[in-house]
Design a protein around this motif. Structure first.
Motif, PDB file in Angstrom:
ATOM      1  N   LYS A  74    -136.447  20.068 -42.965  1.00  0.00           N
ATOM      2  CA  LYS A  74    -136.391  21.234 -43.583  1.00  0.00           C
ATOM      3  C   LYS A  74    -135.496  21.061 -45.293  1.00  0.00           C
ATOM      4  N   ALA A  75    -134.176  20.202 -44.810  1.00  0.00           N
ATOM      5  CA  ALA A  75    -133.461  20.275 -45.403  1.00  0.00           C
ATOM      6  C   ALA A  75    -133.700  19.205 -46.301  1.00  0.00           C
ATOM      7  N   LEU A  76    -134.651  18.217 -45.966  1.00  0.00           N
ATOM      8  CA  LEU A  76    -135.113  17.393 -47.368  1.00  0.00           C
ATOM      9  C   LEU A  76    -136.637  17.657 -48.321  1.00  0.00           C
ATOM     10  N   LEU A  77    -137.151  18.787 -47.631  1.00  0.00           N
ATOM     11  CA  LEU A  77    -138.308  19.593 -48.363  1.00  0.00           C
ATOM     12  C   LEU A  77    -137.961  19.291 -49.784  1.00  0.00           C
ATOM     13  N   THR A  78    -137.827  20.240 -50.029  1.00  0.00           N
ATOM     14  CA  THR A  78    -137.834  20.633 -51.952  1.00  0.00           C
ATOM     15  C   THR A  78    -136.823  18.970 -52.585  1.00  0.00           C
ATOM     16  N   SER A  79    -136.150  18.042 -51.806  1.00  0.00           N
ATOM     17  CA  SER A  79    -135.585  16.682 -52.702  1.00  0.00           C
ATOM     18  C   SER A  79    -136.310  15.955 -53.550  1.00  0.00           C
ATOM     19  N   LYS A  80    -136.702  15.168 -54.214  1.00  0.00           N
ATOM     20  CA  LYS A  80    -136.609  14.949 -54.904  1.00  0.00           C
ATOM     21  C   LYS A  80    -136.384  13.194 -54.939  1.00  0.00           C
ATOM     22  N   LYS A  81    -135.778  12.942 -54.072  1.00  0.00           N
ATOM     23  CA  LYS A  81    -134.932  11.451 -54.278  1.00  0.00           C
ATOM     24  C   LYS A  81    -136.336  10.623 -53.533  1.00  0.00           C
ATOM     25  N   THR A  82    -136.270   9.453 -54.016  1.00  0.00           N
ATOM     26  CA  THR A  82    -137.774   8.408 -53.367  1.00  0.00           C
ATOM     27  C   THR A  82    -136.732   7.441 -52.417  1.00  0.00           C
ATOM     28  N   VAL A  83    -136.354   7.840 -51.001  1.00  0.00           N
ATOM     29  CA  VAL A  83    -136.022   6.957 -50.334  1.00  0.00           C
ATOM     30  C   VAL A  83    -137.002   7.522 -48.839  1.00  0.00           C
ATOM     31  N   LYS A  84    -136.234   6.608 -47.980  1.00  0.00           N
ATOM     32  CA  LYS A  84    -137.053   6.132 -46.387  1.00  0.00           C
ATOM     33  C   LYS A  84    -136.011   6.594 -45.623  1.00  0.00           C
ATOM     34  N   VAL A  85    -135.720   7.565 -44.787  1.00  0.00           N
ATOM     35  CA  VAL A  85    -135.006   8.044 -44.303  1.00  0.00           C
ATOM     36  C   VAL A  85    -135.417   7.450 -42.603  1.00  0.00           C
ATOM     37  N   ALA A  86    -134.566   7.236 -42.212  1.00  0.00           N
ATOM     38  CA  ALA A  86    -135.014   6.990 -40.402  1.00  0.00           C
ATOM     39  C   ALA A  86    -134.445   7.619 -39.754  1.00  0.00           C
ATOM     40  N   ILE A  87    -135.391   8.616 -38.705  1.00  0.00           N
ATOM     41  CA  ILE A  87    -134.533   9.197 -37.545  1.00  0.00           C
ATOM     42  C   ILE A  87    -134.976   8.481 -36.210  1.00  0.00           C
ATOM     43  N   MET A  88    -134.014   8.024 -35.479  1.00  0.00           N
ATOM     44  CA  MET A  88    -133.878   7.104 -34.352  1.00  0.00           C
ATOM     45  C   MET A  88    -133.463   7.729 -33.039  1.00  0.00           C
ATOM     46  N   GLY A  89    -134.499   7.550 -32.151  1.00  0.00           N
ATOM     47  CA  GLY A  89    -134.145   8.107 -30.631  1.00  0.00           C
ATOM     48  C   GLY A  89    -132.714   7.107 -29.921  1.00  0.00           C
ATOM     49  N   THR A  92    -147.675  26.498 -48.725  1.00  0.00           N
ATOM     50  CA  THR A  92    -147.034  25.517 -49.126  1.00  0.00           C
ATOM     51  C   THR A  92    -147.054  24.462 -48.226  1.00  0.00           C
ATOM     52  N   GLU A  93    -147.392  24.784 -46.960  1.00  0.00           N
ATOM     53  CA  GLU A  93    -148.245  23.074 -45.966  1.00  0.00           C
ATOM     54  C   GLU A  93    -148.748  22.438 -47.035  1.00  0.00           C
ATOM     55  N   GLU A  94    -149.903  22.716 -47.574  1.00  0.00           N
ATOM     56  CA  GLU A  94    -150.819  22.115 -47.756  1.00  0.00           C
ATOM     57  C   GLU A  94    -151.067  20.750 -49.476  1.00  0.00           C
ATOM     58  N   ILE A  95    -149.138  22.138 -49.673  1.00  0.00           N
ATOM     59  CA  ILE A  95    -149.208  20.525 -50.993  1.00  0.00           C
ATOM     60  C   ILE A  95    -147.896  19.416 -50.032  1.00  0.00           C
ATOM     61  N   ARG A  96    -147.147  19.943 -48.974  1.00  0.00           N
ATOM     62  CA  ARG A  96    -146.817  18.718 -48.273  1.00  0.00           C
ATOM     63  C   ARG A  96    -148.021  17.613 -47.700  1.00  0.00           C
ATOM     64  N   VAL A  97    -148.657  18.198 -47.527  1.00  0.00           N
ATOM     65  CA  VAL A  97    -149.439  17.620 -45.905  1.00  0.00           C
ATOM     66  C   VAL A  97    -150.082  16.945 -47.404  1.00  0.00           C
ATOM     67  N   GLY A  98    -150.106  17.371 -48.597  1.00  0.00           N
ATOM     68  CA  GLY A  98    -151.055  16.274 -49.200  1.00  0.00           C
ATOM     69  C   GLY A  98    -150.267  15.225 -50.475  1.00  0.00           C
ATOM     70  N   PHE A  99    -148.925  15.608 -50.200  1.00  0.00           N
ATOM     71  CA  PHE A  99    -148.187  14.793 -51.048  1.00  0.00           C
ATOM     72  C   PHE A  99    -147.712  13.456 -49.894  1.00  0.00           C
ATOM     73  N   GLU A 100    -147.888  13.774 -49.020  1.00  0.00           N
ATOM     74  CA  GLU A 100    -147.399  13.034 -47.179  1.00  0.00           C
ATOM     75  C   GLU A 100    -148.932  12.026 -47.443  1.00  0.00           C
ATOM     76  N   LEU A 136    -144.424  27.420 -54.232  1.00  0.00           N
ATOM     77  CA  LEU A 136    -144.970  26.673 -54.352  1.00  0.00           C
ATOM     78  C   LEU A 136    -144.608  25.461 -55.614  1.00  0.00           C
ATOM     79  N   GLU A 137    -144.190  26.042 -56.345  1.00  0.00           N
ATOM     80  CA  GLU A 137    -144.159  25.090 -57.399  1.00  0.00           C
ATOM     81  C   GLU A 137    -143.140  24.343 -56.103  1.00  0.00           C
ATOM     82  N   GLU A 138    -141.963  24.956 -55.628  1.00  0.00           N
ATOM     83  CA  GLU A 138    -140.987  24.362 -54.920  1.00  0.00           C
ATOM     84  C   GLU A 138    -141.397  23.127 -54.660  1.00  0.00           C
ATOM     85  N   ALA A 139    -142.298  23.052 -53.877  1.00  0.00           N
ATOM     86  CA  ALA A 139    -142.250  22.623 -52.959  1.00  0.00           C
ATOM     87  C   ALA A 139    -143.529  21.132 -53.588  1.00  0.00           C
TER      88      ALA A 139
END
Length: 354
Positions: free
Chosen positions: A287-302, A243-251, A49-52
């Protein structure tokens, strides 16, 4: 981040070394679902949870064995620990002595006023805060009889009664929650309580449910309140890995522009122009960026046709093609990339960003 939210300034309390209320950031917390007396399992979950990003953790204290585990748990974690107590005030006394950073009690089920006084005095001795936890399902019998049901007004009456009781003992190191399992009643109760007190509010929708219903209820309830400036710390309740609660909270905080923790990922829902497995790619990047602390906006487009244009506000992004995709930054194409290398190169480039 640019936020349209103007927060109500409440009094400030300390939970360990984390400030709640006042002008402190809105914190995100959770609760373990391990047996607290199983120190190894509980510590392991708290570390995840700390890591999240969890900033305050609460543990259930149903018996003496759970109390005895508190000091051992605290030695191995880095975030403040709140002891959650129901029914037996002696457990609250012992938890305070064991080193809990705060106590969560429902005075309506902890016993009479003298037992509440004993808890308050012990908390004062150790200079720790108390959270009054009012739930629709555990209101005092006389309040239920008066209102006929656990309405928002009944919940607020219970909250104010308990605030008055504890403050009558000269104790003001308080925060409070006032939760129901439905969004409308929860929001109504918090709105009314916020008008009547400056105590910092712990906001959430209790027993919100599984992944989908829980996220929807929590996002609506917590989001509406935060958008009105109500709320100093939040907990998203999900019948899932906490840990899902933390993800949603920050979102939720991120969506409102209140706080930014880690990358913001935007992605398209796909359409007939998409020739890659965008679902899989998006999941791998998340998943790869789940614990990253970088405050950047990343786009994944089709697709490369619309990707850079629709996501030009992103700091960096990828767009798929038929065998070959592109990497773009701020809407400008940087280079073409083999489709099977899209995720790896994107993650490498994210790591290079400040």
């Amino acid at each position: 981040m640019n936020s349209f939210v103007t927060r109500k300034i409440t009094r400030q309390v300390s939970i360990g070394d984390v400030l709640v209320g006042g002008e402190a950031p809105v914190t995100v917390q959770s609760m373990t679902n391990t047996y607290t007396q199983d120190v190894e399992a509980t510590v392991s979950q708290i570390k995840r949870l700390e890591e999240a990003g969890c900033e305050i953790i609460r543990v259930a204290v149903p018996d003496k064995e759970a109390v005895e585990a508190i000091s051992a748990i605290k030695e191995q974690i880095s975030i403040p620990l709140i002891a959650d107590i129901h029914f037996d005030y002696r457990l609250a006394l012992a938890a305070a002595d064991a080193g809990a950073d705060a106590l969560r009690i429902n005075p309506g089920n902890i016993g009479g006023s003298e037992k509440v006084r004993a808890v308050v005095e012990r908390a004062g001795k150790h200079n720790i805060a108390i959270r009054i936890g009012v739930n629709a399902g555990s209101l005092e019998k006389d309040i239920l009889a008066k209102h006929g049901k656990p309405s928002a007004d009944a919940m607020v009456e219970s909250a104010l009664r308990n605030i008055d009781l504890i403050e009558s003992f000269g104790f003001y190191n308080l925060k409070i929650s006032i939760k129901a399992s439905d969004v409308r009643r929860t929001v109504k109760a918090y709105r009314r309580l916020s008008e009547k007190t400056d105590i910092p509010l712990h906001v959430g929708v209790t027993e919100a449910g599984g992944l989908y219903s829980g996220i929807v209820k929590s996002s609506l309830g917590i989001g509406m309140l935060l958008s009105e400036g109500i709320g100093d710390t939040i907990r998203v309740s999900l019948t899932r890995d906490p840990t899902e609660e933390i993800r949603v909270g920050f979102e939720i905080l991120k969506a409102l522009g209140i706080r930014q923790r880690g990358p913001e990922i935007i992605s398209c829902p796909t359409c007939g122009r998409c020739n890659i497995n965008l679902f899989d790619i998006a999941e791998r990047v998340e998943k790869a960026l789940l614990t990253s602390k970088k405050t950047v906006k990343v786009a994944i487009m089709g697709c490369a046709v619309n990707g850079p244009g629709e996501a030009k506000e992103a700091d960096i992004g990828i767009a798929g093609g038929d065998g070959v995709g592109i990497l773009f930054k701020k809407g400008k194409v940087e280079k073409k990339i083999p489709q099977d290398k899209l995720v790896d190169i994107l993650l490498e480039e994210v790591e290079k960003l400040n």
